[in-house]
Design a protein around this motif. Structure first.
Motif: not given
Length: 467
Positions: A138-147, A175-186, A188-192
């Motif tokens: 489910d998480v890796t279906q999100l484009p940024k998470s998959k990448k 992702l780096d010192k200033i950017s963070t990938l955040v995946v939340n469950r909303v 019963d679905k995941y949003q990034e």
């Protein structure tokens, strides 16, 4: 009164006692007020005047201080609230408190940090975190998470938060010192999303006097290797950093530092600089177009590089009466021989057109570039040629690599600089003046230059005073 007393004395002793008790009880009843008695405090009547000996009902609100701020409607509402029975008000307050508590308290999450180990995949890490293969899918279906999550490396860290039921609620990955990938469950679905820290830029000052060499002076001033090379590049058209520097030369720079949430991230651009070389002062100011100009607004980028290769030393200088090392005959050496490691890139000294790219037994692999009707440059003894005859080249473009082809005794670049058909010493020839900044930018540049050079001078004076 005398007759009453005489009559009282004539009564039997028992009757006197009963009469005294009766009088005492009567007095008590008369003096204690009944429950229906109202307060007799004088209060303003409807006409605005007080009535003498008139009883008025005094509302509770009048006995409570009025709030110092708020509109009349709010005060009226407060007054009405205060008129309510105490028990009812307390009950409502209790209900309100319970409601607030229910909203403010969030479910407690079980949050843990997981570091990626050697050989780890996202599936292995999720399994270690107590998550399922479906969560991975489910998480890796999100484009940024998959990448990003499918390419996690040892040492990376994931923060995983689960609820009491063990379900994944949130995932965070830097992702780096200033950017963070955040995946939340909303629902019963995941949003990034990408959370980015705000970057703060500060300016910092550094200076040094050269004692042994430029590199050591830069390190002593606290500069990084990249900053040292950046400073050399800025002045590369005016100063030969291998041959022109002398003990006592000095430099001062103002550069950017970037911070996020108070934490140092990295060094930014050099904003302004001064370099004193053999008594001559060279200034540089960075403008919004990303280029550097002198404090007066002339481009630091000249028509020609002072030297087309990063060399170790000069093995043979320009000499019209040099003794040839192979033939032993007096033969003019019409260029400069720069020694460096075999394979070192050779750069075009200026923009132009390749008029010859070939090989012969004397020059080895060579390239000739015609820049205009006045200037021509030649590059001899290359290991490889990377341009062909007729090609157009830009200043700084790699045209070949240093080698030892042709009639030579060792690996080096033989470089010639020709002005109107006459060979000139590449190290001392006066190069064409650089162009001034565009007229429409001159006023704005003057403001920027004055500010940065003023700040640079101020820092110099502060440091001088501190010593």
């Amino acid at each position: 009164m005398g007759k009453v007393i005489t009559l009282f004395k004539l009564l039997p002793k028992l009757h006197q006692i009963l009469l005294c008790i009766l009088v005492f009880v009567t007095l008590i009843i008369v003096l204690i007020p009944s429950d229906d008695v109202q307060a007799s405090k004088q209060t303003v009547s409807s006409s605005g005047e007080y009535g003498l000996n008139t009883r008025y009902d005094v509302p509770l609100a009048f006995r409570t201080p009025t709030p110092p701020t708020g509109s009349d409607s709010i005060n009226q509402k407060n007054a009405e609230t205060r008129k309510q029975p105490l028990a009812q008000t307390s009950s409502r307050n209790q209900i309100k408190t319970e409601q607030t508590t229910a909203v403010d308290i969030e479910p407690v999450l079980n949050e843990k940090h997981f570091q990626v180990k050697s050989g780890d995949t996202l599936a292995a890490l999720f399994s270690r975190a107590g998550l399922t293969a479906k969560d991975v899918y489910d998480v890796t279906q999100l484009p940024k998470s998959k990448k990003n999550l499918l390419k996690i490396m040892p040492g990376d860290e994931l923060v995983i938060a689960k609820n009491d039921d063990g379900q994944l609620v949130q995932l965070r990955y830097h992702l780096d010192k200033i950017s963070t990938l955040v995946v939340n469950r909303v629902d019963d679905k995941y949003q990034e999303s990408i959370s980015t820290k705000q970057v703060e830029t500060r300016s910092k000052f550094a200076n040094a006097t050269i004692e042994n060499n430029f590199w050591n002076a830069g390190v002593a001033a606290g500069l990084t290797p990249n900053q040292i090379m950046q400073l050399a590049t800025i002045y590369g058209w005016d100063i030969d950093f291998a041959l022109d520097l002398r003990k006592g030369d000095s430099f001062a720079i103002l550069f950017e530092e970037e911070y996020a949430d108070g934490e140092f991230l990295r060094n930014g651009n050099i904003l302004a600089a001064e370099f004193t070389n053999q008594g001559d002062l060279y200034t540089a100011v960075r403008y919004k177009d990303g280029n550097y100009y002198s404090a007066e607004g002339r481009s630091m980028r000249k028509a020609f590089l002072r030297s087309p290769v990063d060399f170790k030393y000069v093995s043979s200088s320009f000499n019209p009466r040099r003794l040839h090392p192979v033939t032993g005959q007096v033969r003019a050496h019409r260029g400069v021989d720069y020694v460096a490691a075999v394979g070192t890139p050779i750069k075009a000294a200026g923009k132009g057109r390749v008029i010859k790219s070939a090989y012969n037994q004397y020059n080895g692999n060579y390239v000739f570039i015609k820049h205009n009707d006045t200037y021509t440059t030649k590059y001899l003894h290359l290991k490889k040629r990377k341009v062909k005859t007729g090609a157009s080249v830009k200043q700084g473009q790699i045209i070949g690599t240093l080698g030892s082809t042709g009639r030579v005794t060792g690996a080096h670049l033989h470089y010639e600089f020709i002005v109107n058909g006459v060979h000139r010493n590449p190290r001392t020839v006066k190069l064409p003046k650089s162009q001034a900044i565009a007229k429409k930018e001159q006023a704005q540049f003057a403001i920027v230059s004055k500010k940065l050079m003023g700040e640079l001078e101020h820092n110099k004076q502060v440091q001088l005073a501190s010593h």
